[in-house]
Scaffold this motif. Structure first.
Motif, short mmCIF file in Angstrom:
data_model
loop_
_atom_site.label_atom_id
_atom_site.label_comp_id
_atom_site.label_asym_id
_atom_site.label_seq_id
_atom_site.Cartn_x
_atom_site.Cartn_y
_atom_site.Cartn_z
N ILE A 1 104.54 80.19 64.80
CA ILE A 1 103.85 79.90 63.53
C ILE A 1 104.70 80.48 62.40
N PRO A 2 105.82 79.83 62.06
CA PRO A 2 106.76 80.40 61.09
C PRO A 2 106.41 80.06 59.64
N PHE A 3 105.14 80.12 59.31
CA PHE A 3 104.70 79.80 57.95
C PHE A 3 104.39 81.11 57.24
N PHE A 4 105.39 81.63 56.57
CA PHE A 4 105.38 83.01 56.09
C PHE A 4 104.17 83.31 55.22
N ASN A 5 103.99 82.56 54.15
CA ASN A 5 102.90 82.86 53.21
C ASN A 5 101.53 82.67 53.84
N ALA A 6 101.39 81.63 54.66
CA ALA A 6 100.10 81.36 55.29
C ALA A 6 99.72 82.48 56.26
N VAL A 7 100.70 82.95 57.02
CA VAL A 7 100.43 84.03 57.98
C VAL A 7 100.10 85.32 57.24
N LEU A 8 100.84 85.60 56.16
CA LEU A 8 100.53 86.79 55.37
C LEU A 8 99.12 86.71 54.80
N GLY A 9 98.75 85.52 54.33
CA GLY A 9 97.40 85.34 53.80
C GLY A 9 96.34 85.58 54.86
N LEU A 10 96.60 85.09 56.08
CA LEU A 10 95.65 85.28 57.17
C LEU A 10 95.54 86.75 57.55
N LEU A 11 96.67 87.43 57.63
CA LEU A 11 96.64 88.86 57.93
C LEU A 11 95.92 89.63 56.83
N GLY A 12 96.16 89.23 55.59
CA GLY A 12 95.46 89.88 54.49
C GLY A 12 93.96 89.67 54.55
N ALA A 13 93.55 88.45 54.95
CA ALA A 13 92.12 88.16 55.06
C ALA A 13 91.46 89.00 56.14
N PHE A 14 92.16 89.17 57.27
CA PHE A 14 91.59 89.92 58.38
C PHE A 14 91.54 91.43 58.11
N SER A 15 92.54 91.94 57.42
CA SER A 15 92.66 93.39 57.30
C SER A 15 92.15 93.96 55.99
N PHE A 16 92.09 93.15 54.94
CA PHE A 16 91.76 93.70 53.62
C PHE A 16 90.35 94.28 53.57
N TRP A 17 89.34 93.48 53.93
CA TRP A 17 87.97 93.97 53.76
C TRP A 17 87.63 95.14 54.68
N PRO A 18 87.86 95.04 55.99
CA PRO A 18 87.43 96.17 56.84
C PRO A 18 88.21 97.45 56.60
N LEU A 19 89.52 97.34 56.38
CA LEU A 19 90.35 98.54 56.31
C LEU A 19 90.52 99.08 54.89
N THR A 20 90.57 98.18 53.91
CA THR A 20 90.82 98.62 52.54
C THR A 20 89.54 98.79 51.73
N VAL A 21 88.47 98.12 52.14
CA VAL A 21 87.23 98.17 51.36
C VAL A 21 86.09 98.82 52.15
N GLY B 1 95.11 85.78 49.51
CA GLY B 1 95.40 86.43 50.78
C GLY B 1 96.70 87.19 50.76
N ASN B 2 97.71 86.62 50.12
CA ASN B 2 98.99 87.31 49.99
C ASN B 2 98.85 88.58 49.16
N ILE B 3 98.06 88.49 48.10
CA ILE B 3 97.82 89.68 47.26
C ILE B 3 97.06 90.74 48.06
N ALA B 4 96.06 90.29 48.82
CA ALA B 4 95.28 91.24 49.63
C ALA B 4 96.16 91.94 50.65
N PHE B 5 97.06 91.18 51.29
CA PHE B 5 97.95 91.79 52.28
C PHE B 5 98.87 92.82 51.62
N ALA B 6 99.30 92.53 50.40
CA ALA B 6 100.20 93.45 49.70
C ALA B 6 99.54 94.79 49.44
N TYR B 7 98.22 94.81 49.33
CA TYR B 7 97.51 96.05 49.03
C TYR B 7 96.77 96.61 50.25
N THR B 8 97.07 96.08 51.41
CA THR B 8 96.43 96.58 52.63
C THR B 8 97.32 97.65 53.25
N PHE B 9 97.07 98.88 52.87
CA PHE B 9 97.87 99.98 53.40
C PHE B 9 97.00 101.10 53.95
#
Length: 312
Positions: A232-252, A77-85
């Protein structure tokens, strides 16, 4: 966190990304700065221990195989968020001048940008894991024993400046979308369409245009994201969740669908099946990553006694 929010409220009043190009440049420079520092300190930590690798080929240890699975999904999820642009690509492209054609310039910039960031991500990740092994934190700058402290402080300052710019890069398209929707939904509303000119003697232009609706809307969005981030100050978990939500619809999904439509790739062709297969695989990965991220957040909330304390 509150100071960060105040800064974002001020920066959010700029009409669009084209008015804060300088901030994007500063954020990019700061990103390189703290990445280089983190990489250098990790390599230094590794060398100071005689070059012995702290990590294992099998990866970081975990309390159970289930926890290991969640950690892997969280990392994806963190990797996916990093490439969600993709959501900001069009906004940035819209600020470019031609000639050359905007899409050609953006294609070249994306290629160089993705290549450079990939090299950085792999280098920092491998060096950090080699230096600290299973004790490597989500943010390598918070690793125990990493020093000298003054250099770590500089890196953290660069990180803060980078996040200030990154917030605007992601937030400005959201502001624009919500404002367009509201304007089309209530086209006759005076509050939405009203704007006032305010004179500012020290400015070169002498005055600025202030729209009360945009001021209120953008401030509310910034405050809302700040409250959620503090709850919800859990940095990596939140990034992973954002990556999960945004990666497939917007990047793929949307880019693949647009490519199929633009190139008129008909159903039944080999390329059509390959593209659809890629989309489905990424969808399944995104769903799995979302489950892993939510699980990690729930587990962290159970363990953490103070939900407003940042956890990497």
């Amino acid at each position: 966190m509150l100071a960060f929010s105040v800064v974002q409220v001020v920066l959010s009043q700029f009409p669009g990304l084209e008015h804060i190009t300088w901030l994007s440049v500063v954020a990019a420079v700061m990103s390189f700065a703290y990445s280089f520092i983190g990489l250098g300190l990790s390599v230094g930590q590794l060398v100071s221990h005689g070059g012995g690798l702290g990590g294992r080929i099998a990866g970081a240890t975990a309390a159970s195989s289930t926890k290991k699975l969640w950690n892997v999904l969280l990392a994806l999820g963190n990797i996916a968020f990093a490439y969600t642009f993709a959501e900001v690509l069009i906004e940035i492209q819209d600020t470019l001048k031609s000639p050359p054609a905007e899409n050609k310039t953006m294609k070249k910039a994306s290629m160089y940008g993705i290549g450079a960031t990939t090299i950085f991500y792999i280098s920092v990740g491998c060096a950090g894991y080699a230096a600290f092994g299973s004790n490597a934190p989500g943010n390598i700058l918070t690793a125990a024993g990493l020093g000298p402290f003054w250099l770590v402080d500089i890196a953290n300052m660069c990180l803060i400046l980078h996040l200030i710019g990154a917030y605007q890069v992601y937030a400005q398209p959201i502001f624009a979308s919500v404002e367009r929707w509201a304007a089309s939904r209530w086209p006759e509303a005076k509050f939405i369409n009203s704007a006032y000119t305010v004179s500012i003697p020290l400015m070169q232009r002498g005055s600025v245009t202030v729209a009360p609706y945009k001021l209120v809307l953008r401030t509310v969005i910034v405050v809302a994201t700040t409250v959620v981030a503090m709850m919800i100050p859990f940095f990596n978990a939140v990034l992973g969740l954002l990556g999960a939500f945004s990666f497939w619809p917007l990047t793929v999904y949307f880019p693949v669908s647009m490519h199929i439509a633009q190139c008129k790739i008909t159903k039944g062709r080999k390329k059509w099946y390959l593209l659809q297969g890629l989309s489905m695989v990424c969808l399944m990965i995104s769903v799995a990553v979302g489950i892993g991220s939510v699980t990690d957040i729930v587990d962290s909330l159970k363990v953490s006694s103070n939900p407003f304390k940042t956890v990497s």
